[in-house]
Design a protein around this motif. Structure first.
Motif, PDB file in Angstrom:
ATOM      1  N   LYS A 447       0.829  -1.210   0.000  1.00 35.97           N
ATOM      2  CA  LYS A 447       0.000   0.000   0.000  1.00 35.97           C
ATOM      3  C   LYS A 447       0.861   1.257   0.000  1.00 35.97           C
ATOM      4  O   LYS A 447       0.560   2.232  -0.709  1.00 35.97           O
ATOM      5  N   LEU A 448       1.930   1.274   0.767  1.00 36.54           N
ATOM      6  CA  LEU A 448       2.819   2.436   0.773  1.00 36.54           C
ATOM      7  C   LEU A 448       3.576   2.558  -0.538  1.00 36.54           C
ATOM      8  O   LEU A 448       3.793   3.663  -1.045  1.00 36.54           O
ATOM      9  N   HIS A 449       3.983   1.432  -1.092  1.00 36.57           N
ATOM     10  CA  HIS A 449       4.723   1.464  -2.355  1.00 36.57           C
ATOM     11  C   HIS A 449       3.844   2.004  -3.481  1.00 36.57           C
ATOM     12  O   HIS A 449       4.331   2.736  -4.364  1.00 36.57           O
ATOM     13  N   ALA A 450       2.563   1.679  -3.468  1.00 35.66           N
ATOM     14  CA  ALA A 450       1.670   2.157  -4.523  1.00 35.66           C
ATOM     15  C   ALA A 450       1.487   3.670  -4.473  1.00 35.66           C
ATOM     16  O   ALA A 450       1.287   4.308  -5.513  1.00 35.66           O
ATOM     17  N   LYS A 451       1.594   4.257  -3.281  1.00 32.49           N
ATOM     18  CA  LYS A 451       1.370   5.700  -3.131  1.00 32.49           C
ATOM     19  C   LYS A 451       2.659   6.513  -3.251  1.00 32.49           C
ATOM     20  O   LYS A 451       2.622   7.668  -3.693  1.00 32.49           O
ATOM     21  N   THR A 452       3.780   5.939  -2.835  1.00 29.79           N
ATOM     22  CA  THR A 452       5.007   6.736  -2.721  1.00 29.79           C
ATOM     23  C   THR A 452       6.202   6.121  -3.425  1.00 29.79           C
ATOM     24  O   THR A 452       7.272   6.730  -3.420  1.00 29.79           O
ATOM     25  N   ASN A 453       6.072   4.926  -3.970  1.00 26.51           N
ATOM     26  CA  ASN A 453       7.210   4.204  -4.545  1.00 26.51           C
ATOM     27  C   ASN A 453       8.285   3.926  -3.496  1.00 26.51           C
ATOM     28  O   ASN A 453       9.485   3.869  -3.792  1.00 26.51           O
ATOM     29  N   TYR A 454       7.846   3.755  -2.255  1.00 31.03           N
ATOM     30  CA  TYR A 454       8.764   3.495  -1.147  1.00 31.03           C
ATOM     31  C   TYR A 454       9.290   2.062  -1.250  1.00 31.03           C
ATOM     32  O   TYR A 454       8.520   1.120  -1.426  1.00 31.03           O
ATOM     33  N   THR A 455      10.598   1.894  -1.145  1.00 28.18           N
ATOM     34  CA  THR A 455      11.226   0.588  -1.305  1.00 28.18           C
ATOM     35  C   THR A 455      11.893   0.148  -0.011  1.00 28.18           C
ATOM     36  O   THR A 455      12.332   0.973   0.803  1.00 28.18           O
TER      37      THR A 455
END
Length: 557
Positions: A447-455
Motif C-alpha cells: 500500500k505504501l509502495h503504490a502511493k510513494t514508490n517506497y522501497t
C-alpha cells in the motif's frame, strides 16, 4: 543663454518623434543614474568591506539547513545584510534553497566489495537447512566515516504526528486495544492515503509521552535515558524470562561509547536477573542497559514484544538509526558495519531479511496454522480480509520485490517520516489482527509502495545469519543442562526350567526294548540336539534319524 537653451529644448521636442531620439535620451538618463548608484555603493563598500562574508563549500552545504543550527541562521543573516550594503532593497527576499538529503554513495573503483559475489553453498548433504553466508563489510573505521550527516529523503510525507486520546473510544468495527486505540475502518483507510502531513494511530494513545501512564510504562530515569539517545540504538526484549541475555560480540570501543544498547524486560525477568546478581548499580549487564517495563498492555508476550520492535521511533524520539534484535539472538558484528552494509550503501531507510524458505503470505499462513502459532480461525479471517483488499500470491511478476514474507527477528532502519509511518501502520495491523507480523507485512508495504514508490531492502536470510547467532530458549537450555536420568536396566530373565525333572535312579534291572531282545544287532545312534544358527534356521532344513541294521538302511528292506 537662457533663450538658447529654450530654443534647443523646443528643437529637440520638435524633431524627437521624427528623428527617434527619445529612446536615446532615456538611455542617457538611465546611464547617469547607474553611474551615480555605483559611485555611492563603492564608497559604502570601502567603509564596511570587512563585513562581507565568503561562503565556502562547507558553508554552502550548511546553509541548506537554516533551521537546524544557529550558526547557519547567522550566515544567512550576514548574506542578506551584505546584499543591503550593495544597495539591494530589503523587501527582496529570495526563496530558501531546497533542503539537502542523503543521496547515497558508491565505493571507489576497485574496492573488493564491488566485485563480491556469494560463493555456492557447500555440498553437505547431511546439512540441508539454513546457514550463514559471507558478507562484505567495511572496516569499522570506514563504516563510521560514511555515516550520513543529513537524513535520507522521505517521499511525500514530511510531517508525522500521532493520535492521543484522553477519552478512549472503543467504538470500532473490530480489533484494537487500549494501548493502540480502536481505529475505525475509515481511519485505517485514511492512514494509507499518504499526504505531506499526517496524524495516525501509533500506540501509546493514552498519553502524550510514550511510556508515561500509557501502558508499557517505564521509570522516569529510563525515560530520560531513552530521550538522550541521538545517534544509533540497538534494542532487544525478553518477557516472561523466556530467553537468556546474550551479550554482543566483536563490538568496537567506539560503538560501546556512542551506541545505546537497551534491553527491555518485564518484572518476572527482573526478579530472575536480581536473583543471579548479574545487574550492576547502573542497571547494566555487559553493554545492555536493562529497562523494566510495567503495566504491560497485553497478555500475549509475543504481542508485547512487537512494541519495541516496531515502535522504536516512539520510544527513542531523538535517535537517527536503530537495530532491533530478537532476545533469542546474539549480535556478532559491529552495529556501524551492519548499518553501512544494509542501509547506507543501499541508500534505503528500512532493511529486513526475507524468509529462507517461504515467499508467499498464503503459504506462511498455512505454516502458522500447522505449527499452531495462533488460532486458526483468526488467521483465516485476517488472510481473507487481505485477499478482499487485493493481496495476491507471490509470483515473479512482483519483481524487483523478492518476497512477501520477512524473517522479522532483525530490523534495520533509519528514523525518517516514511519509515516511521510504515512501522506505525504495521503495528496497527498486529494490534487489530493476529500477532503474527509476517502475515501483515506485505499488505502494508504494498500500500505504501503504490502511493510513494517506497522501497525496502529485503536481503538474504543467510546474510542475516552472518551477523546474528540464534540461541536456544531458556526452557531448552534447562533441559540440556539437566543431569541425565539414570536408566534402570531390568534384570535378565531367569534361565528356562526343564519341563520334565530328571527321574530318580532305581536299583532295578534295565528294561530291554524289543530291538534289544532281538538277535539282530541294532545300532541306535544318539541324536545331538543343537541350536539352529545361520543357515540351519531355514524352514526346510531337517535332520532325519537313521536306523541301520547291519550297515543297511532299514527303510530299504
Amino acid at each position: 543663454m537662457l533663450k538658447e537653451r529654450e530654443r534647443l529644448f523646443h528643437w529637440i521636442c520638435k524633431f524627437a518623434g521624427r528623428k527617434k531620439v527619445g529612446m536615446l535620451l532615456l538611455c542617457l538618463i538611465s546611464a547617469a543614474v547607474f553611474v551615480w548608484v555605483l559611485y555611492v555603493g563603492k564608497g559604502e563598500d570601502s567603509q564596511g568591506g570587512n563585513n562581507v562574508q565568503r561562503l565556502g563549500v562547507n558553508d554552502t552545504m550548511a546553509s541548506r539547513f537554516p533551521e537546524s543550527s544557529p550558526t547557519n541562521g547567522e550566515q544567512r543573516t550576514g548574506f542578506f545584510s551584505s546584499l543591503n550594503n550593495f544597495g539591494a532593497s530589503p523587501a527582496l527576499v529570495f526563496p530558501p534553497p531546497p533542503p539537502a538529503f542523503f543521496l547515497g554513495y558508491t565505493l571507489p573503483p576497485g574496492h573488493p566489495c564491488n566485485t563480491f559475489t556469494l560463493p555456492p553453498p557447500p555440498a553437505d548433504k547431511k546439512r540441508t537447512g539454513p546457514r550463514p553466508c559471507p558478507v562484505c563489510y567495511l572496516p569499522v573505521e570506514e563504516a563510521i566515516a560514511l555515516m550520513p550527516k543529513v537524513p535520507s529523503y522521505s517521499p511525500v510525507l514530511k510531517n508525522l504526528t500521532y493520535i492521543y486520546e484522553e477519552n478512549l473510544s472503543r467504538e470500532t468495527e473490530f480489533g484494537g486495544s487500549d494501548f493502540g486505540g480502536y481505529p475505525t475502518l475509515a481511519q485505517r483507510t485514511d492512514s494509507y492515503d499518504i499526504r505531506e502531513s499526517m496524524n495516525v494511530h501509533c500506540g501509546f494513545v493514552k498519553g502524550p509521552r510514550p511510556g508515561h501512564n500509557t501502558g508499557y510504562d517505564m521509570d522516569d530515569v529510563d525515560l530520560a535515558a531513552t530521550e538522550q539517545c541521538h545517534g544509533v540504538v540497538v534494542a532487544s526484549a525478553i518477557f516472561g524470562n523466556f530467553d537468556e541475555i546474550n551479550q554482543p560480540r566483536s563490538i568496537s570501543q567506539y560503538s560501546k561509547e556512542t551506541v545505546c544498547f537497551f534491553m527491555f524486560i518485564d518484572e518476572v525477568t527482573e526478579a530472575y536477573v536480581k536473583s543471579t546478581g548479574a545487574m550492576d548499580s547502573d542497571r547494566k549487564i555487559g553493554v545492555w542497559r536493562l529497562v523494566v517495563i510495567r503495566n504491560i498492555p497485553y497478555n500475549d508476550a509475543r504481542r508485547t514484544g512487537k512494541i519495541p520492535k516496531l515502535l522504536m521511533h516512539r520510544i527513542f524520539p531523538n535517535a537517527r538509526f536503530s537495530l532491533w534484535v530478537d532476545g533469542k539472538l546474539e549480535l556478532t558484528v559491529d552495529p556501524y558495519q551492519i548499518l553501512e552494509r544494509f542501509l547506507w550503501r543501499k541508500n534505503v531507510t528500512f532493511a529486513i531479511s526475507r524468509h529462507y524458505k517461504r515467499f508467499d503470505v498464503f503459504v506462511e499462513a498455512e505454516a502458522n496454522k500447522a505449527a499452531k502459532k495462533y488460532d486458526n480461525a483468526s488467521i483465516d479471517f485476517q488472510v481473507d480480509f487481505y485477499k478482499n483488499e487485493g493481496l495476491t500470491p507471490y509470483t515473479l511478476e512482483k519483481l524487483p520485490i523478492t518476497s512477501d514474507v520477512p524473517e522479522g527477528c532483525v530490523i534495520i532502519r533509519e528514523h525518517v517520516p516514511i519509515s516511521n509511518l510504515f512501522t506505525c501502520l504495521w503495528f496497527n495491523e498486529v494490534d487489530r489482527f493476529t500477532s503474527r507480523d509476517q502475515i501483515s507485512f506485505a499488505i502494508v508495504r504494498d500500500k505504501l509502495h503504490a502511493k510513494t514508490n517506497y522501497t525496502i531492502n529485503m536481503f538474504l536470510d543467510c546474510e542475516r545469519r552472518n551477523f546474528v547467532v540464534q540461541k536456544y530458549h531458556r526452557d531448552v537450555l534447562l533441559r540440556r543442562m539437566a543431569p541425565p536420568v539414570p536408566v534402570v536396566v531390568p534384570p535378565p530373565p531367569p534361565p528356562p526350567t526343564e519341563l520334565d525333572p530328571p527321574e530318580e535312579l532305581i536299583d532295578e534291572p534295565p528294561m530291554l526294548s524289543f530291538l534289544e531282545n532281538s538277535p539282530v544287532n541294532v545300532k541306535v545312534p544318539v541324536r545331538k540336539v543343537t541350536t539352529r544358527r545361520g543357515r540351519d534356521r531355514r524352514s526346510g532344513s531337517r535332520r532325519h534319524r537313521k536306523v541301520t541294521v547291519g550297515g543297511k538302511d532299514t527303510n530299504s528292506s
